[in-house]
Motif scaffolding. Sequence first.
Motif, PDB file in Angstrom:
ATOM      1  N   MET A 221       0.831  -1.209   0.000  1.00  0.00           N
ATOM      2  CA  MET A 221       0.000   0.000   0.000  1.00  0.00           C
ATOM      3  C   MET A 221       0.866   1.259   0.000  1.00  0.00           C
ATOM      4  SD  MET A 221      -2.843  -0.986   2.899  1.00  0.00           S
ATOM      5  CE  MET A 221      -3.475   0.662   3.046  1.00  0.00           C
ATOM      6  N   THR A 222       1.949   1.203   0.774  1.00  0.00           N
ATOM      7  CA  THR A 222       2.770   2.402   0.926  1.00  0.00           C
ATOM      8  C   THR A 222       3.529   2.701  -0.362  1.00  0.00           C
ATOM      9  OG1 THR A 222       2.988   1.807   3.259  1.00  0.00           O
ATOM     10  CG2 THR A 222       4.449   3.527   2.440  1.00  0.00           C
ATOM     11  N   VAL A 223       4.085   1.661  -0.979  1.00  0.00           N
ATOM     12  CA  VAL A 223       4.777   1.866  -2.257  1.00  0.00           C
ATOM     13  C   VAL A 223       3.800   2.435  -3.277  1.00  0.00           C
ATOM     14  CG1 VAL A 223       5.914   0.711  -4.189  1.00  0.00           C
ATOM     15  CG2 VAL A 223       6.531   0.096  -1.843  1.00  0.00           C
ATOM     16  N   GLN A 224       2.612   1.848  -3.313  1.00  0.00           N
ATOM     17  CA  GLN A 224       1.599   2.299  -4.264  1.00  0.00           C
ATOM     18  C   GLN A 224       1.244   3.777  -4.023  1.00  0.00           C
ATOM     19  OE1 GLN A 224       0.714   0.823  -6.863  1.00  0.00           O
ATOM     20  NE2 GLN A 224      -0.838   2.326  -7.472  1.00  0.00           N
ATOM     21  N   TYR A 225       1.108   4.133  -2.757  1.00  0.00           N
ATOM     22  CA  TYR A 225       0.742   5.512  -2.423  1.00  0.00           C
ATOM     23  C   TYR A 225       1.810   6.498  -2.899  1.00  0.00           C
ATOM     24  CZ  TYR A 225      -0.655   9.632   0.177  1.00  0.00           C
ATOM     25  OH  TYR A 225      -1.031  10.904   0.508  1.00  0.00           O
ATOM     26  N   THR A 226       3.082   6.099  -2.759  1.00  0.00           N
ATOM     27  CA  THR A 226       4.154   7.024  -3.162  1.00  0.00           C
ATOM     28  C   THR A 226       4.202   7.204  -4.681  1.00  0.00           C
ATOM     29  OG1 THR A 226       5.900   5.343  -3.367  1.00  0.00           O
ATOM     30  CG2 THR A 226       5.626   6.375  -1.202  1.00  0.00           C
ATOM     31  N   ARG A 227       3.587   6.279  -5.403  1.00  0.00           N
ATOM     32  CA  ARG A 227       3.495   6.454  -6.862  1.00  0.00           C
ATOM     33  C   ARG A 227       2.403   7.448  -7.221  1.00  0.00           C
ATOM     34  NH1 ARG A 227       3.071   0.365  -7.700  1.00  0.00           N
ATOM     35  NH2 ARG A 227       5.187  -0.350  -8.153  1.00  0.00           N
ATOM     36  N   GLU A 228       1.324   7.392  -6.421  1.00  0.00           N
ATOM     37  CA  GLU A 228       0.148   8.189  -6.775  1.00  0.00           C
ATOM     38  C   GLU A 228       0.212   9.621  -6.247  1.00  0.00           C
ATOM     39  OE1 GLU A 228      -2.795   5.714  -5.034  1.00  0.00           O
ATOM     40  OE2 GLU A 228      -2.572   4.160  -6.582  1.00  0.00           O
ATOM     41  N   ARG A 229       0.745   9.767  -5.073  1.00  0.00           N
ATOM     42  CA  ARG A 229       0.721  11.067  -4.416  1.00  0.00           C
ATOM     43  C   ARG A 229       1.808  11.978  -5.001  1.00  0.00           C
ATOM     44  NH1 ARG A 229      -2.133  14.875  -1.739  1.00  0.00           N
ATOM     45  NH2 ARG A 229      -0.859  15.966  -0.193  1.00  0.00           N
ATOM     46  N   GLU A 230       1.411  13.155  -5.411  1.00  0.00           N
ATOM     47  CA  GLU A 230       2.396  14.093  -5.946  1.00  0.00           C
ATOM     48  C   GLU A 230       2.520  15.315  -5.052  1.00  0.00           C
ATOM     49  OE1 GLU A 230       1.992  15.086 -10.020  1.00  0.00           O
ATOM     50  OE2 GLU A 230       2.107  12.995 -10.690  1.00  0.00           O
ATOM     51  N   GLN A 231       3.724  15.750  -4.837  1.00  0.00           N
ATOM     52  CA  GLN A 231       4.013  17.010  -4.145  1.00  0.00           C
ATOM     53  C   GLN A 231       5.228  17.621  -4.825  1.00  0.00           C
ATOM     54  OE1 GLN A 231       2.307  18.476  -0.850  1.00  0.00           O
ATOM     55  NE2 GLN A 231       1.087  17.662  -2.531  1.00  0.00           N
ATOM     56  N   PHE A 232       5.320  18.910  -4.795  1.00  0.00           N
ATOM     57  CA  PHE A 232       6.409  19.621  -5.480  1.00  0.00           C
ATOM     58  C   PHE A 232       6.478  19.214  -6.962  1.00  0.00           C
ATOM     59  CE2 PHE A 232       7.720  19.011  -1.035  1.00  0.00           C
ATOM     60  CZ  PHE A 232       7.736  20.332  -0.624  1.00  0.00           C
ATOM     61  N   GLY A 233       5.303  18.890  -7.521  1.00  0.00           N
ATOM     62  CA  GLY A 233       5.241  18.612  -8.945  1.00  0.00           C
ATOM     63  C   GLY A 233       5.724  17.238  -9.375  1.00  0.00           C
ATOM     64  N   ARG A 234       5.919  16.350  -8.432  1.00  0.00           N
ATOM     65  CA  ARG A 234       6.320  14.990  -8.840  1.00  0.00           C
ATOM     66  C   ARG A 234       5.900  13.979  -7.780  1.00  0.00           C
ATOM     67  NH1 ARG A 234      12.879  15.119  -8.006  1.00  0.00           N
ATOM     68  NH2 ARG A 234      12.816  15.509  -5.783  1.00  0.00           N
ATOM     69  N   PRO A 235       5.825  12.690  -8.167  1.00  0.00           N
ATOM     70  CA  PRO A 235       5.412  11.683  -7.181  1.00  0.00           C
ATOM     71  C   PRO A 235       6.371  11.675  -5.981  1.00  0.00           C
ATOM     72  CG  PRO A 235       5.707  10.682  -9.365  1.00  0.00           C
ATOM     73  CD  PRO A 235       6.162  12.093  -9.472  1.00  0.00           C
ATOM     74  N   ILE A 236       5.849  11.431  -4.801  1.00  0.00           N
ATOM     75  CA  ILE A 236       6.706  11.557  -3.615  1.00  0.00           C
ATOM     76  C   ILE A 236       7.792  10.476  -3.542  1.00  0.00           C
ATOM     77  CG2 ILE A 236       5.037  12.856  -2.242  1.00  0.00           C
ATOM     78  CD1 ILE A 236       4.441  10.258  -0.693  1.00  0.00           C
ATOM     79  N   HIS A 237       7.646   9.376  -4.312  1.00  0.00           N
ATOM     80  CA  HIS A 237       8.722   8.360  -4.270  1.00  0.00           C
ATOM     81  C   HIS A 237      10.024   8.904  -4.861  1.00  0.00           C
ATOM     82  CE1 HIS A 237       8.954   7.306  -8.521  1.00  0.00           C
ATOM     83  NE2 HIS A 237       7.643   7.277  -8.563  1.00  0.00           N
ATOM     84  N   ARG A 238       9.936  10.035  -5.526  1.00  0.00           N
ATOM     85  CA  ARG A 238      11.152  10.623  -6.082  1.00  0.00           C
ATOM     86  C   ARG A 238      11.974  11.337  -5.017  1.00  0.00           C
ATOM     87  NH1 ARG A 238      10.350  12.186 -11.485  1.00  0.00           N
ATOM     88  NH2 ARG A 238      12.404  13.160 -11.367  1.00  0.00           N
ATOM     89  N   GLN A 239      11.372  11.568  -3.867  1.00  0.00           N
ATOM     90  CA  GLN A 239      12.113  12.235  -2.795  1.00  0.00           C
ATOM     91  C   GLN A 239      12.977  11.242  -2.037  1.00  0.00           C
ATOM     92  OE1 GLN A 239       9.852  14.806  -0.271  1.00  0.00           O
ATOM     93  NE2 GLN A 239       8.384  15.212  -1.913  1.00  0.00           N
ATOM     94  N   GLN A 240      14.232  11.614  -1.847  1.00  0.00           N
ATOM     95  CA  GLN A 240      15.157  10.685  -1.196  1.00  0.00           C
ATOM     96  C   GLN A 240      14.711  10.327   0.219  1.00  0.00           C
ATOM     97  OE1 GLN A 240      19.220  11.866  -1.497  1.00  0.00           O
ATOM     98  NE2 GLN A 240      19.239  11.687  -3.721  1.00  0.00           N
ATOM     99  N   ALA A 241      14.163  11.273   0.938  1.00  0.00           N
ATOM    100  CA  ALA A 241      13.750  10.980   2.319  1.00  0.00           C
ATOM    101  C   ALA A 241      12.679   9.894   2.316  1.00  0.00           C
ATOM    102  CB  ALA A 241      13.234  12.246   2.987  1.00  0.00           C
TER     103      ALA A 241
END
Lengths: 359, 384
Positions: A221-241
């Motif tokens: 669920m969490t991996v999936q959420y990071t694909r869908e949720r966008e902040q700062f103009g891109r999916p949050i999985h792109r953030q290193q933190a």
Amino acid sequence: MSEMRELMVELTEKILKENCSKELVDQAEEGIWQGKLWKLIEEAGIFTIGISEDSGGTGGDYADGFHVLRLVGKYAVPLPVSETLIGNWLLQEMGLQPETNPLTISIKKDEFINIQEKEQGFLVTGKLTKVPWGRFAKKVVTIGKKEDETYFILLPIEGASIEKSTNLAGEPQDTISFDQTVTELQMKFVNVEGLIEKVQDLQGLSKAAMMSGAMENILDMTVQYTREREQFGRPIHRQQAVQQYLAILAGETAASLTITNKAIEAFQENNDVYELASARVKTSSAAGKVAELSHQVHGAIGVTYEHRLHQLTRRLWAWREEAGNENDWAEKLAHKILNDDKSTLWEFLTRTGSKNPVG
Amino acid sequence: MYKFVLPVVEFTEEHNRFRLEVREFLQKEREKGTYETRCDSWLNGFNPEFSRKLGEKGWIGITWPKKYGGSERSALDRYIVIEELLAAGAPVAGHWIADRQSGPLLLRFGTEEQRKFYLPKIAKGECYFAIGMSEPNSGSDLASVSTRAVKTDGGWILNGTKTWTSGAHHAHYMIVLCRTRPKDSQNRHAGFSQLIVDLSSPGVSIRPIKYLTGAAHFNEVFFENVFVPDENLVGQEGNGWKQNMAELAYERSGPERILSTYPLLEELIKELKENQDLPRLTEAMKLVAELNSLRQMSIGVAKYLEEGKDVGITAALIKDMGTKFEKLVAEMTRLLVNATPSLDSEKTIEKYLAQSILHAPGFTLRGGTTEILRGIVAKGMVAQ
């Protein structure tokens, strides 16, 4: 994996995926018995896995049962599945018939039911606390005392008074009191210490399996959420933190699954040295981290009742305490080490010490 | 979704007998004074005599084909040998990298001539390899490597610098990741190759870098117009990045990413047992349970590697968790026993504690930092 296991796992996953919805789990938490799902699970033969077909069971072994319980955890099934399954295993060992009605188990050191035999039947008195699913179970597997002798008993709950309570996940955890209650019951003479030990292992391992299943689902669920949720103009999985959190979640989940699978095999082969205790220590300590980080990644939406996440994280918080938390199991492991005083730690871990001589 | 499902592996009686054979050998050698147990021995314990003895036993390159000097034993047998060596804190640094990754790389991508030439020497414990990946300006960002090989008659001319090279001052060869084609702005990973460089070649110079303890076990290695013959190209020209990633799976998944501080854990448990200290032993069991979990994962990966499965992401995951665990052993030990860490202490536990604390910073850097590994794991999961 045996063919039987593959089939059972596949079938269970299909049933639970299609039927155990978020809404169903919500309803159960409101106190509504999920009889339709119960029926589906019963018809699939899940409650009698590990009991031979000759004895009216589904066949397969304990390990098959534990792998199915992993899925019960994965889908947050709001029913006493592990209690009924383990209860049936205990009944089988005692030479009693398996049940298909909901069972619960209350085998504890200081709690027992006093039994008197009268003409009209048995007269039972006693209080059982924190009984899982007590209000919905038809019978409880517990310890009885009659004239200073202890017995394994299978006792109908009808006629008892029930004080309702719940665990952190909203699962029933009731107090059941019998006060001079007249009832039928089945009883078998038993060594109580051995029984308590056995039930701790069975319940401990079932909770380890269920927790690893829940973690598996939370990770997905969490991996999936990071694909869908966008902040700062891109999916949050792109953030290193966020990536760092995902990796920790994956590690805790993979380690829990791996040591639990190992413990299941060791238990099945009657060859457990440290596997089961390690699985419990690992899964219980991983549970907190997985719950914390999955919520952190999901942000505010994950802490709403609307979202499914809490159905799994609250179960992790509840289950990590049940059948012994990581401290209790670490102490068990410590006793094992102390009892094997001739072996070094390395000999103990590689099963080549004085208690496991190599032939 | 990427699944981290690992097989459950059971050691057989035969495995256990082999384990005891290895253990007995190690005990005898220690009693003879061939070596002294220490933490982090796979990077710091250099002992050519001991490496040669392991070679004689057939325990280096143990899984390789006999025609290349190997023993054709299973990955689990190899796992047993290396974890016994690590648990004993034996001096294996000399041959470790050659056995772990350079040999397997040559087996997979090397030419028949390369295999015939290098592998038997490695298996004898007489030929050591160094890793040629990091550079002064390329650490975590390995794709920015700028060491360059230019084609010339019969070979390549190599120029550049590699750094943090453990054991280069003892090693005979290095497998150098270098550019053989200019950068491609569309594909950062294109244009790399791997070359075997004889470290005694003209133009190679090796300068020790002192570790924070003052000891020198890693180095800077300079290549100035070093001629590398054609036959020293590993695999295909331009395929270096992919080959290097395969090499990293060998580098990251092994038990040395879990057991660098094992001798300390053994001492900790010994002391708590002697004191019959149940509360602290209980605390220490949390380390033991973690070790059991990591060990099962690592054994599972060894099994998958043998079956030829791609375990790169899982290897990264285990290395991340394992190296965190190695550090935790030191941090928990200092709180569970009355010990003042010192490298020259008479007390074994104080010495191991000192070795563990002082070497700990490297655990989560070498072979890929925690942050890079976690990035690999996360990206791997998201991509599937």
